[in-house]
Design an enzyme around this catalytic site. Structure first.
Site, mmCIF file in Angstrom:
data_model
loop_
_atom_site.group_PDB
_atom_site.id
_atom_site.type_symbol
_atom_site.label_atom_id
_atom_site.label_comp_id
_atom_site.label_asym_id
_atom_site.label_seq_id
_atom_site.Cartn_x
_atom_site.Cartn_y
_atom_site.Cartn_z
ATOM 1 N N ASN A 10 -23.897 -11.149 -13.983
ATOM 2 C CA ASN A 10 -25.274 -10.721 -14.215
ATOM 3 C C ASN A 10 -25.291 -9.740 -15.398
ATOM 4 O OD1 ASN A 10 -27.646 -9.080 -14.103
ATOM 5 N ND2 ASN A 10 -28.052 -9.859 -12.062
ATOM 6 N N HIS A 13 -28.012 -5.560 -17.210
ATOM 7 C CA HIS A 13 -27.919 -4.162 -17.629
ATOM 8 C C HIS A 13 -27.431 -3.978 -19.065
ATOM 9 C CE1 HIS A 13 -29.555 -2.919 -13.978
ATOM 10 N NE2 HIS A 13 -28.593 -3.466 -13.242
ATOM 11 N N HIS A 46 -32.160 -11.673 -14.327
ATOM 12 C CA HIS A 46 -33.343 -11.447 -13.491
ATOM 13 C C HIS A 46 -34.481 -11.013 -14.403
ATOM 14 C CE1 HIS A 46 -35.117 -9.146 -9.751
ATOM 15 N NE2 HIS A 46 -35.969 -10.007 -10.275
ATOM 16 N N ARG A 48 -37.634 -9.578 -14.466
ATOM 17 C CA ARG A 48 -38.481 -8.853 -13.514
ATOM 18 C C ARG A 48 -39.909 -8.807 -14.012
ATOM 19 N NH1 ARG A 48 -35.256 -5.517 -9.685
ATOM 20 N NH2 ARG A 48 -37.246 -4.684 -9.000
ATOM 21 N N ARG A 52 -38.088 -4.790 -17.145
ATOM 22 C CA ARG A 52 -37.334 -3.551 -17.414
ATOM 23 C C ARG A 52 -35.973 -3.838 -18.038
ATOM 24 N NH1 ARG A 52 -35.960 -1.606 -11.297
ATOM 25 N NH2 ARG A 52 -38.190 -1.909 -11.076
ATOM 26 N N GLU A 73 -32.827 -15.328 -11.684
ATOM 27 C CA GLU A 73 -33.370 -14.675 -10.495
ATOM 28 C C GLU A 73 -34.845 -14.391 -10.757
ATOM 29 O OE1 GLU A 73 -31.107 -11.176 -9.804
ATOM 30 O OE2 GLU A 73 -29.286 -12.276 -9.393
ATOM 31 N N THR A 104 -32.667 -4.702 -6.370
ATOM 32 C CA THR A 104 -33.184 -5.549 -5.298
ATOM 33 C C THR A 104 -32.668 -5.032 -3.956
ATOM 34 O OG1 THR A 104 -33.029 -7.332 -6.897
ATOM 35 C CG2 THR A 104 -33.480 -7.954 -4.629
ATOM 36 N N GLU A 154 -28.077 -17.133 -1.179
ATOM 37 C CA GLU A 154 -27.191 -16.061 -1.646
ATOM 38 C C GLU A 154 -27.286 -14.933 -0.620
ATOM 39 O OE1 GLU A 154 -27.098 -15.059 -5.788
ATOM 40 O OE2 GLU A 154 -26.441 -13.018 -5.347
ATOM 41 N N HIS A 197 -24.311 -8.466 -4.760
ATOM 42 C CA HIS A 197 -24.965 -7.157 -4.789
ATOM 43 C C HIS A 197 -23.981 -6.063 -4.393
ATOM 44 C CE1 HIS A 197 -28.042 -4.083 -4.860
ATOM 45 N NE2 HIS A 197 -28.783 -4.966 -5.488
#
Ligand code: PXP
Length: 251
Positions: A10, A13, A46, A48, A52, A73, A104, A154, A197
């Protein structure tokens, strides 16, 4: 079933850091390229509602930069469904999303939201995406995932990761057992279990050793660790730890 455990990296970030200065650096598309070279099996992003981290323009740029399949996602909203159906990712993972949350928190209540999620699953499937539902490791949620026709669930490992921080493997053992039971239940119902996660170098092994799990999606720790050892090395080390744990089970 117990083939190579896939790693989805992922890269959200990378975009978080980019957005902190409002420019173009660091570029998440470059991270996707490096992830492919480092042995990742997929790129997870993801988009969002508040944009962000990843933004709309990143989607195509990331796909162009990397040969890896993309797992998008997304919240269960009309806006995201329209974007996903237009983008046609390899996989689409429906996640709960609240504006005020930092990440999340907790799985999607597919049992409670059945009527909202059902048409979205259908539209995503029609658009060719492999639909996944991000849920707690709970047999009721898995039963509903089957009714909804999701080929993948998931399993949320956030609780496992929190318990690990509090007291290591011993404290996390009951939640690990819940993850194992949920992975078994998913397989019994013909659903492919993934997990993710809060996974780190320290806590990934026991989850990777659950033979029913086909894929882990890992982001924050890898990107954070990349600051110290580089992205390629952080991905390679995660891959090695996952492979070692899986090989020990099959040995
Ligand atoms: N899987 C899903 C569905 C997620 O939403 C996230 C990020 O929130 C992750 C995996 C990766 O979690 P982390 O960044 O803590 O590794």
């Amino acid at each position: 079933m117990s083939g190579r455990l896939r790693l989805g990296v992922n890269i959200d970030h990378v975009a978080t850091i980019r957005n902190a200065r409002g420019g173009a650096h660091p570029d998440p598309a470059r991270a996707a390229e490096i992830a492919a070279a480092a042995g990742a099996d997929g790129i997870t992003i993801h988009l969002r509602e508040d944009r962000r981290h990843i933004r709309d323009g990143d989607l195509e740029a990331i796909r162009t930069a990397s040969s890896l399949p993309i797992n998008l996602e997304m919240a269960a909203t009309q806006e995201m469904t329209a974007i996903a159906c237009g983008f046609r990712p390899h996989a689409a993972c429906i996640v709960p999303e609240k504006r005020e949350e930092r990440t999340t928190e907790g799985g999607l209540d597919v049992a409670g939201l059945h009527n909202q999620i059902s048409p979205i699953v259908r539209q995503l499937r029609d658009a060719g995406a492999r639909v996944s539902l991000f849920i707690e490791p709970d047999p009721v949620q898995i039963a509903v995932a089957e009714v909804l026709g999701a080929p993948v669930v998931e399993l949320h490992t956030g609780r496992y990761a929190e318990l690990w921080i509090d007291g290591g493997a011993e404290a996390a053992a009951p939640e690990l057992a819940r993850l194992q039971a949920a992975a078994d239940e998913a397989r019994k119902r013909g659903i492919e279990p993934h997990a993710g996660h809060g996974l780190t170098f320290d806590n990934v092994g026991p989850v990777a050793a659950i033979p029913e799990i086909a894929e882990l999606n890992i982001g924050h720790f890898i990107i954070g660790e990349a600051i110290f050892i580089g992205l390629e090395e952080a991905i390679r080390e995660m891959r090695r730890l996952m492979d070692d744990a899986r090989n020990q089970v099959s040995a």
